[in-house]
Every structure is written in structure tokens, then in C-alpha cells.
Design an enzyme around this catalytic site. Sequence first.
Site, short mmCIF file in Angstrom:
data_model
loop_
_atom_site.label_atom_id
_atom_site.label_comp_id
_atom_site.label_asym_id
_atom_site.label_seq_id
_atom_site.Cartn_x
_atom_site.Cartn_y
_atom_site.Cartn_z
N ASP A 21 0.69 -1.23 -0.03
CA ASP A 21 0.04 -0.09 0.00
C ASP A 21 0.90 1.22 0.05
O ASP A 21 2.10 1.05 0.27
CB ASP A 21 -0.95 -0.18 1.25
CG ASP A 21 -1.78 1.14 1.39
OD1 ASP A 21 -2.49 1.63 0.39
OD2 ASP A 21 -1.83 1.64 2.60
N ASP A 52 -0.47 5.26 0.97
CA ASP A 52 -0.57 6.02 2.02
C ASP A 52 -0.68 5.49 3.14
O ASP A 52 -1.32 4.39 3.57
CB ASP A 52 -1.85 6.72 1.70
CG ASP A 52 -1.91 7.70 0.71
OD1 ASP A 52 -1.10 8.56 0.70
OD2 ASP A 52 -2.67 7.41 -0.33
N LYS A 109 -8.64 -4.58 -3.86
CA LYS A 109 -7.31 -4.80 -4.21
C LYS A 109 -6.92 -6.37 -4.26
O LYS A 109 -6.18 -6.80 -4.89
CB LYS A 109 -6.52 -4.32 -3.06
CG LYS A 109 -6.46 -2.74 -2.81
CD LYS A 109 -5.61 -2.35 -2.00
CE LYS A 109 -5.32 -0.84 -1.94
NZ LYS A 109 -4.45 -0.26 -0.67
N ASP A 129 -2.50 -0.65 5.63
CA ASP A 129 -2.89 -0.05 6.83
C ASP A 129 -4.29 0.20 7.03
O ASP A 129 -4.71 0.91 7.87
CB ASP A 129 -1.89 1.50 6.87
CG ASP A 129 -2.42 2.31 6.24
OD1 ASP A 129 -2.76 2.30 4.88
OD2 ASP A 129 -2.73 3.45 6.84
N ASP A 144 -7.12 -2.71 2.53
CA ASP A 144 -6.01 -3.80 2.40
C ASP A 144 -6.64 -5.01 2.94
O ASP A 144 -5.73 -6.07 2.72
CB ASP A 144 -4.55 -3.32 3.08
CG ASP A 144 -4.26 -2.05 2.71
OD1 ASP A 144 -3.81 -1.97 1.50
OD2 ASP A 144 -4.11 -1.00 3.40
#
Length: 224
Positions: free
Chosen positions: A10, A12, A152, A175, A179
Amino acid sequence: MTDAPPLVLDIDGTLTRPEGGIDPRVFEPVREWPAPVVLATGKAFPYPVSLCTFMAIEERVIAENGGIAHVNDEVLVHGDRERTTAAVEAFQAAGGDLGWGDVDLVNRWRETEVAVTLDADEALLREVAAEHDLEVVDTGYAFHLKQPDMSKGLMLERVADRLGYEPAAFAAVGDSENDVSTFERVGRSFAPSNADDRALAAADVTLDGAHADGTLDALARLRA
């Protein structure tokens, strides 16, 4: 170690500093990783592609929460922007505001979903999403209005296949809520200490470090 796993990272909250912006310490370990690296983000498609370019790594990306990806000179598209556009128009007609101003650089190049500021009317957004058979995902940075069959993790299955791997061969760092679908498919998953509750609960390993500190720790463990 030469048999390091392929990575799904990931951006951000994972490759960034606490105050925002990419932490430059991640550049070298990611660039030198001896297996494929995939950047997977909720951001619009051009952002992770550009980051790969500036990091000098191959442009393997999953963007827009799994709506679009690039691997091996192929663009993979799953999301249908027309559905989210219709929902956004209904949201705005009911008085909702995406919250990014007139220019809206957040959504300008987005192809498969729409991002809405966290200051928006969440109840109205979720009501409109339900009416259009869409879902709202809170990434901690924005609300994302997207198809429920888009994630994702699902896009990772297609990307992994084109790279000649099973998804379970990958290790992932993330995070946020978006995710979790990745964590459910990879062999090892890591969440930095700043991760939200759903990511922390889904990860195999919760790291002591936050943001890029946590990611650097995860990469060191995978190479140890």
C-alpha cells in the site's frame, strides 16, 4: 537472501511519513527488492504509475481499490465508472458535496470509482450507494464509492497470475480497511501500528513502527 517473496505494498500510511508524503527511506529497499513489487492503492491510476517511475521500478500497480491495474504492459480494468458517476450525480442532487473543490484533482484521472472527502455527509453517501448497488470504503483518507465486487485482493489474483505466481506467494503491507482483501489472499501480511482496526485484526503481524518505519521493519524481517 535471494528467495524473498513478491510484495504488495500500500502507499498512504505505509510508504509515507506521519505528516504525509513519501518517506524517501523506502526507495532503496523497494528498488533493490529481488522479486516483483506491486504498489496497491486507493489513489487514481496515474499516481502509483508515477511513483513507480520516480522510484525506478517496473510499473506494476493496482489502483482505485482494485478497479484498474497495470502489469506486463497490460492494463486490467474491472470497475464501471458509469455506475459510480450516476451515484455521484444522485448524491450531489440530494445536497451532497464531494469536498475537493471545483478542480477536484483527486478524481480528475480516476477511471473506475469516486473518492469523497471524509468531511462529506457519510449517511447520505451510504444511502445513495445502497440505492445504486455500490459500497463505501473508508480508507482513512477518503470515502471511496465503488462496486462491491471490486477490491485490491481480487485484482491481485489477476496480477499475480500474469506474473506467474499464486497470490499466496506474496507478502503484503497495508494500513487500511481496503487492504483486508489483500491480506486474505497473501501468504504473509503486515500492518504498521498506525493501521485501522480492520487492518490490524486481519494482518498476520502487527508492527511496532508506524507508517514507513513499520514497512521498513517488515521488509527487513522478510529479508532476514
